[in-house]
Design a protein around this motif. Sequence first.
Motif, PDB file in Angstrom:
ATOM      1  N   ASP A  40      45.739 -55.462  36.046  1.00  0.00           N
ATOM      2  CA  ASP A  40      46.806 -55.452  37.062  1.00  0.00           C
ATOM      3  C   ASP A  40      46.269 -55.595  38.486  1.00  0.00           C
ATOM      4  O   ASP A  40      46.593 -54.799  39.372  1.00  0.00           O
ATOM      5  CB  ASP A  40      47.638 -54.163  36.960  1.00  0.00           C
ATOM      6  N   GLU A  41      45.433 -56.629  38.731  1.00  0.00           N
ATOM      7  CA  GLU A  41      44.885 -56.878  40.060  1.00  0.00           C
ATOM      8  C   GLU A  41      44.060 -55.700  40.596  1.00  0.00           C
ATOM      9  O   GLU A  41      43.964 -55.480  41.805  1.00  0.00           O
ATOM     10  CB  GLU A  41      46.001 -57.219  41.063  1.00  0.00           C
ATOM     11  N   ARG A  42      43.488 -54.930  39.650  1.00  0.00           N
ATOM     12  CA  ARG A  42      42.611 -53.811  40.011  1.00  0.00           C
ATOM     13  C   ARG A  42      41.300 -53.953  39.241  1.00  0.00           C
ATOM     14  O   ARG A  42      41.274 -54.497  38.149  1.00  0.00           O
ATOM     15  CB  ARG A  42      43.246 -52.457  39.657  1.00  0.00           C
ATOM     16  N   VAL A  43      40.235 -53.417  39.821  1.00  0.00           N
ATOM     17  CA  VAL A  43      38.919 -53.456  39.194  1.00  0.00           C
ATOM     18  C   VAL A  43      38.391 -52.035  39.072  1.00  0.00           C
ATOM     19  O   VAL A  43      38.592 -51.204  39.971  1.00  0.00           O
ATOM     20  CB  VAL A  43      37.938 -54.347  39.994  1.00  0.00           C
ATOM     21  N   LEU A  44      37.719 -51.766  37.961  1.00  0.00           N
ATOM     22  CA  LEU A  44      37.099 -50.462  37.744  1.00  0.00           C
ATOM     23  C   LEU A  44      35.676 -50.494  38.285  1.00  0.00           C
ATOM     24  O   LEU A  44      34.855 -51.291  37.831  1.00  0.00           O
ATOM     25  CB  LEU A  44      37.084 -50.106  36.260  1.00  0.00           C
ATOM     26  N   LEU A  45      35.405 -49.643  39.268  1.00  0.00           N
ATOM     27  CA  LEU A  45      34.065 -49.491  39.821  1.00  0.00           C
ATOM     28  C   LEU A  45      33.601 -48.065  39.555  1.00  0.00           C
ATOM     29  O   LEU A  45      34.414 -47.192  39.263  1.00  0.00           O
ATOM     30  CB  LEU A  45      34.066 -49.733  41.337  1.00  0.00           C
ATOM     31  N   ILE A  46      32.296 -47.866  39.660  1.00  0.00           N
ATOM     32  CA  ILE A  46      31.750 -46.517  39.539  1.00  0.00           C
ATOM     33  C   ILE A  46      30.969 -46.191  40.800  1.00  0.00           C
ATOM     34  O   ILE A  46      30.363 -47.077  41.409  1.00  0.00           O
ATOM     35  CB  ILE A  46      30.833 -46.356  38.302  1.00  0.00           C
ATOM     36  N   ARG A  47      30.995 -44.925  41.171  1.00  0.00           N
ATOM     37  CA  ARG A  47      30.073 -44.452  42.196  1.00  0.00           C
ATOM     38  C   ARG A  47      28.872 -43.909  41.433  1.00  0.00           C
ATOM     39  O   ARG A  47      28.988 -42.965  40.663  1.00  0.00           O
ATOM     40  CB  ARG A  47      30.670 -43.376  43.080  1.00  0.00           C
ATOM     41  N   LYS A  48      27.722 -44.560  41.634  1.00  0.00           N
ATOM     42  CA  LYS A  48      26.490 -44.168  40.933  1.00  0.00           C
ATOM     43  C   LYS A  48      26.065 -42.785  41.383  1.00  0.00           C
ATOM     44  O   LYS A  48      26.087 -42.479  42.564  1.00  0.00           O
ATOM     45  CB  LYS A  48      25.367 -45.163  41.240  1.00  0.00           C
ATOM     46  N   LYS A  49      25.650 -41.976  40.423  1.00  0.00           N
ATOM     47  CA  LYS A  49      25.204 -40.618  40.728  1.00  0.00           C
ATOM     48  C   LYS A  49      23.687 -40.474  40.708  1.00  0.00           C
ATOM     49  O   LYS A  49      23.164 -39.454  41.147  1.00  0.00           O
ATOM     50  CB  LYS A  49      25.808 -39.640  39.722  1.00  0.00           C
ATOM     51  N   ARG A  50      22.985 -41.475  40.166  1.00  0.00           N
ATOM     52  CA  ARG A  50      21.526 -41.392  40.108  1.00  0.00           C
ATOM     53  C   ARG A  50      20.954 -42.794  39.910  1.00  0.00           C
ATOM     54  O   ARG A  50      21.652 -43.732  39.565  1.00  0.00           O
ATOM     55  CB  ARG A  50      21.083 -40.454  38.996  1.00  0.00           C
ATOM     56  N   PRO A  93      38.874 -44.173  31.715  1.00  0.00           N
ATOM     57  CA  PRO A  93      37.616 -43.950  32.442  1.00  0.00           C
ATOM     58  C   PRO A  93      37.414 -42.465  32.740  1.00  0.00           C
ATOM     59  O   PRO A  93      38.317 -41.788  33.236  1.00  0.00           O
ATOM     60  CB  PRO A  93      37.808 -44.751  33.729  1.00  0.00           C
ATOM     61  N   THR A  94      36.228 -41.983  32.387  1.00  0.00           N
ATOM     62  CA  THR A  94      35.905 -40.567  32.500  1.00  0.00           C
ATOM     63  C   THR A  94      34.585 -40.395  33.233  1.00  0.00           C
ATOM     64  O   THR A  94      33.623 -41.122  32.974  1.00  0.00           O
ATOM     65  CB  THR A  94      35.792 -39.955  31.086  1.00  0.00           C
ATOM     66  N   GLU A  95      34.526 -39.418  34.118  1.00  0.00           N
ATOM     67  CA  GLU A  95      33.301 -39.131  34.845  1.00  0.00           C
ATOM     68  C   GLU A  95      32.215 -38.649  33.889  1.00  0.00           C
ATOM     69  O   GLU A  95      32.485 -37.899  32.949  1.00  0.00           O
ATOM     70  CB  GLU A  95      33.565 -38.063  35.908  1.00  0.00           C
ATOM     71  N   THR A  96      30.987 -39.096  34.132  1.00  0.00           N
ATOM     72  CA  THR A  96      29.823 -38.704  33.338  1.00  0.00           C
ATOM     73  C   THR A  96      28.704 -38.304  34.302  1.00  0.00           C
ATOM     74  O   THR A  96      28.832 -38.490  35.516  1.00  0.00           O
ATOM     75  CB  THR A  96      29.337 -39.871  32.452  1.00  0.00           C
ATOM     76  N   PRO A  97      27.579 -37.789  33.787  1.00  0.00           N
ATOM     77  CA  PRO A  97      26.455 -37.465  34.678  1.00  0.00           C
ATOM     78  C   PRO A  97      25.926 -38.691  35.444  1.00  0.00           C
ATOM     79  O   PRO A  97      25.312 -38.556  36.487  1.00  0.00           O
ATOM     80  CB  PRO A  97      25.390 -36.916  33.731  1.00  0.00           C
ATOM     81  N   GLU A  98      26.204 -39.885  34.929  1.00  0.00           N
ATOM     82  CA  GLU A  98      25.717 -41.128  35.534  1.00  0.00           C
ATOM     83  C   GLU A  98      26.677 -41.684  36.579  1.00  0.00           C
ATOM     84  O   GLU A  98      26.241 -42.294  37.561  1.00  0.00           O
ATOM     85  CB  GLU A  98      25.509 -42.174  34.428  1.00  0.00           C
TER      86      GLU A  98
END
Length: 153
Positions: free
Chosen positions: A12-22, A91-96
């Motif tokens: 839907d005109e959205r992209v999944l990005l992650i904020r890197k934790k390490r 999408p779920t937060e992980t240690p990464e």
Amino acid sequence: MQHATLCYPIEDERVLLIRKKRGLGDGKYVGPGGKLEAGETPRECVVREVEEEVGVTVRDPEKVGEFRFVFGDDPRMYVHVFRAYDFEGTPTETPEADPEWFAFDDVPYDEMWDDDRLWLPHLFEGETFEGTFRFDADGEEMVDHELTFGVAL
């Protein structure tokens, strides 16, 4: 040169990005992905890495790009870039990684690698690409690049 993957799930005109934790890019927004393991294809790697980093299973990821990253005089990474429209899971937060959806017009380029603003809009438009990005030895600032669109992969 280390081979790695990046994946950009789109909905839907959205992209999944992650904020890197390490690791490399710690604190920056990127697409989920990671390093190829021995005997693994880029497609197998990207499916595994997205699942490990955010708990989402991508099906039939489409390879759309290839990049070489050079830090100083060190050819550091060869990255296979994928786009995915078919996936399952939340999408779920992980240690990464800490995942977040962004509208195409609201992508936080000022919190990403310098090269992303040059090619990510083309990924949203369905284009293919290849390029080389040269950064200073610390990987902090892009000093040069070559980028070609509409390539056969």
